[in-house]
Design a protein around this motif. Structure first.
Motif, PDB file in Angstrom:
ATOM      1  N   ASN A 134      20.343  15.781  14.027  1.00 17.69           N
ATOM      2  CA  ASN A 134      20.450  17.222  13.844  1.00 17.69           C
ATOM      3  C   ASN A 134      19.268  17.885  14.534  1.00 17.69           C
ATOM      4  O   ASN A 134      18.526  17.240  15.282  1.00 17.69           O
ATOM      5  CB  ASN A 134      20.513  17.587  12.358  1.00 17.69           C
ATOM      6  CG  ASN A 134      19.354  17.000  11.574  1.00 17.69           C
ATOM      7  OD1 ASN A 134      18.214  17.059  12.034  1.00 17.69           O
ATOM      8  ND2 ASN A 134      19.631  16.434  10.407  1.00 17.69           N
ATOM      9  N   TYR A 141      25.140  22.618  20.785  1.00 22.51           N
ATOM     10  CA  TYR A 141      24.090  22.631  19.772  1.00 22.51           C
ATOM     11  C   TYR A 141      24.626  22.255  18.386  1.00 22.51           C
ATOM     12  O   TYR A 141      23.897  21.704  17.562  1.00 22.51           O
ATOM     13  CB  TYR A 141      23.447  24.018  19.720  1.00 22.51           C
ATOM     14  CG  TYR A 141      22.241  24.100  18.830  1.00 22.51           C
ATOM     15  CD1 TYR A 141      20.995  23.667  19.275  1.00 22.51           C
ATOM     16  CD2 TYR A 141      22.335  24.603  17.533  1.00 22.51           C
ATOM     17  CE1 TYR A 141      19.879  23.729  18.461  1.00 22.51           C
ATOM     18  CE2 TYR A 141      21.227  24.664  16.712  1.00 22.51           C
ATOM     19  CZ  TYR A 141      20.010  24.230  17.176  1.00 22.51           C
ATOM     20  OH  TYR A 141      18.902  24.288  16.372  1.00 22.51           O
ATOM     21  N   ASN A 142      25.902  22.542  18.160  1.00 22.47           N
ATOM     22  CA  ASN A 142      26.499  22.278  16.850  1.00 22.47           C
ATOM     23  C   ASN A 142      27.318  20.987  16.808  1.00 22.47           C
ATOM     24  O   ASN A 142      28.021  20.739  15.825  1.00 22.47           O
ATOM     25  CB  ASN A 142      27.393  23.457  16.443  1.00 22.47           C
ATOM     26  CG  ASN A 142      26.589  24.719  16.159  1.00 22.47           C
ATOM     27  OD1 ASN A 142      25.945  24.850  15.136  1.00 22.47           O
ATOM     28  ND2 ASN A 142      26.624  25.647  17.104  1.00 22.47           N
TER      29      ASN A 142
END
Length: 304
Positions: free
Chosen positions: A3, A160-161
Motif C-alpha cells: 500500500n 495508485y489504487n
C-alpha cells in the motif's frame, strides 16, 4: 500486500568495477550537458529580442520540459549506480511514473505545435505574424502543458489504487508502468485501456498532426522553382525534423517491446533515448544548425 506506506525496489545495476564507473561518469556528464544546454537555450531566448518569435517561444517550452523530464529519471538512476540505492517509496514511485509520462506527453504535443508553426511560416508567410500572434502562442503552449498533465492523470489515479502483492522488485531503473503492472494481483484491463487511450491521443495524435503539416509543407516547397530556394526554405524545418525523428524513434522502441525473441530490452532503450539522449541533443541541434542562435551566443561572448 503493498500500500502507500510500503516501497518498491528498482532493478539493481548489474555491472561492477571500471564498467560501473565509466557508465556513471557518462550518464553524469550527459545529464549535466542536458541541464546546461537547455538552460542556455532558455536564457538566450529571454535575453535576445531577435529570438522573440513563435518558433523560439515553443523551443524554450520544449527545453524546460526536457530539463524536467530527464530530472525525473536520471538522478535516481545515478544513485542506483553509485550507491546501490534502489529503494523508492510507493508514493515516490507513482509520482515519478506520472511526471515521466506527463512531461513526455507535453513533449509530443509541443512537437506537433511546432510543426503547425512551420506550416504557417512556409505555406502562409504573409499571414504568419497575424496568425501566430502572442495570444495564440501562449494559448497553444498552455494547452500543451495542460493536455500532457491531464491526459496521464486518470491512469495514474487508477494505478495508485491498485492492489500489489508478492515481490516488490521493479525490473527497470525507474518506475515504468509496464513492470509495475506485472506486480499487480488484480485485473488491469481498465488501466491498460486508459493507457492506450492516453498514448493514442498524445503519440498517435501528435504524429498525425506532424505528418499532415509536413505533407503540406513539402508540397509547397516543390512548387518553388529554384533548388537553392527549396533547400533554404526546408532548412528552416531541419532542426525540428531531427528532434521529431529522435523522439518518435523512442516510441518505435516502446512498440517493439511487445515482440518476443529479442535480446535487447527495447523499453529501457526507449527511456534512455527519450529522457537522456534526446534532451542532451536538443541544444546542439538548435545551436549548431541555426545561425540566429549562434549569433546570439557570439554576441554574449563578445560582450563579455
Amino acid at each position: 500486500m503493498l500500500n502507500s506506506t510500503n516501497f518498491f525496489l528498482l532493478a539493481e545495476f548489474r555491472y561492477y568495477g571500471s564498467v560501473r564507473i565509466i557508465i556513471f561518469l557518462l550518464l553524469l556528464v550527459s545529464y549535466l550537458i542536458t541541464l546546461a544546454g537547455n538552460i542556455l537555450i532558455v536564457t538566450l531566448i529571454l535575453r535576445h529580442r531577435s529570438l522573440h518569435t513563435p518558433m523560439y517561444f515553443f523551443l524554450s517550452n520544449l527545453s524546460i520540459v526536457e530539463r524536467c523530464a530527464t530530472t525525473t529519471v536520471t538522478p535516481k538512476f545515478l544513485s542506483i549506480i553509485a550507491f546501490g540505492d534502489s529503494e523508492i517509496s510507493y508514493r515516490g514511485c507513482m509520482l515519478q511514473c506520472y511526471f515521466y509520462f506527463a512531461l513526455g506527453s507535453v513533449d509530443f504535443i509541443l512537437l506537433a505545435v511546432m510543426a503547425y508553426d512551420r506550416y504557417v511560416a512556409i505555406c502562409q508567410p504573409l499571414h504568419y505574424i497575424t496568425v501566430m500572434n502572442p495570444r495564440l502562442c501562449i494559448f497553444l503552449a498552455v494547452i500543451s502543458w495542460l493536455c500532457g498533465f491531464v491526459d496521464t492523470l486518470p491512469p495514474t489515479i487508477v494505478a495508485y489504487n491498485l492492489l500489489f502483492c508478492g515481490p516488490n522488485m521493479i525490473d527497470h531503473f525507474f518506475c515504468d508502468i509496464d513492470p509495475i503492472l506485472k506486480l499487480v494481483c488484480q485485473d488491469t484491463s481498465l488501466i491498460n485501456l486508459l493507457n492506450l487511450i492516453a498514448s493514442s491521443f498524445t503519440i498517435l495524435g501528435s504524429f498525425v498532426c506532424i505528418v499532415v503539416s509536413y505533407t503540406v509543407i513539402i508540397m509547397a516547397i516543390f512548387k518553388i522553382r529554384t533548388v537553392g530556394q527549396r533547400w533554404k526554405t526546408f532548412s528552416t524545418c531541419s532542426s525540428h525534423c531531427i528532434l521529431v525523428g529522435i523522439f518518435y524513434s523512442g516510441s518505435v522502441f516502446m512498440c517493439l517491446r511487445f515482440i518476443n525473441g529479442f535480446a535487447v530490452d527495447f523499453n529501457k532503450m526507449a527511456v534512455v533515448l527519450n529522457t537522456i539522449v534526446a534532451p542532451m541533443l536538443n541544444p546542439f541541434v538548435y545551436t549548431l544548425r541555426n545561425s540566429q542562435v549562434i549569433s546570439a551566443i557570439q554576441e554574449d561572448f563578445s560582450w563579455r
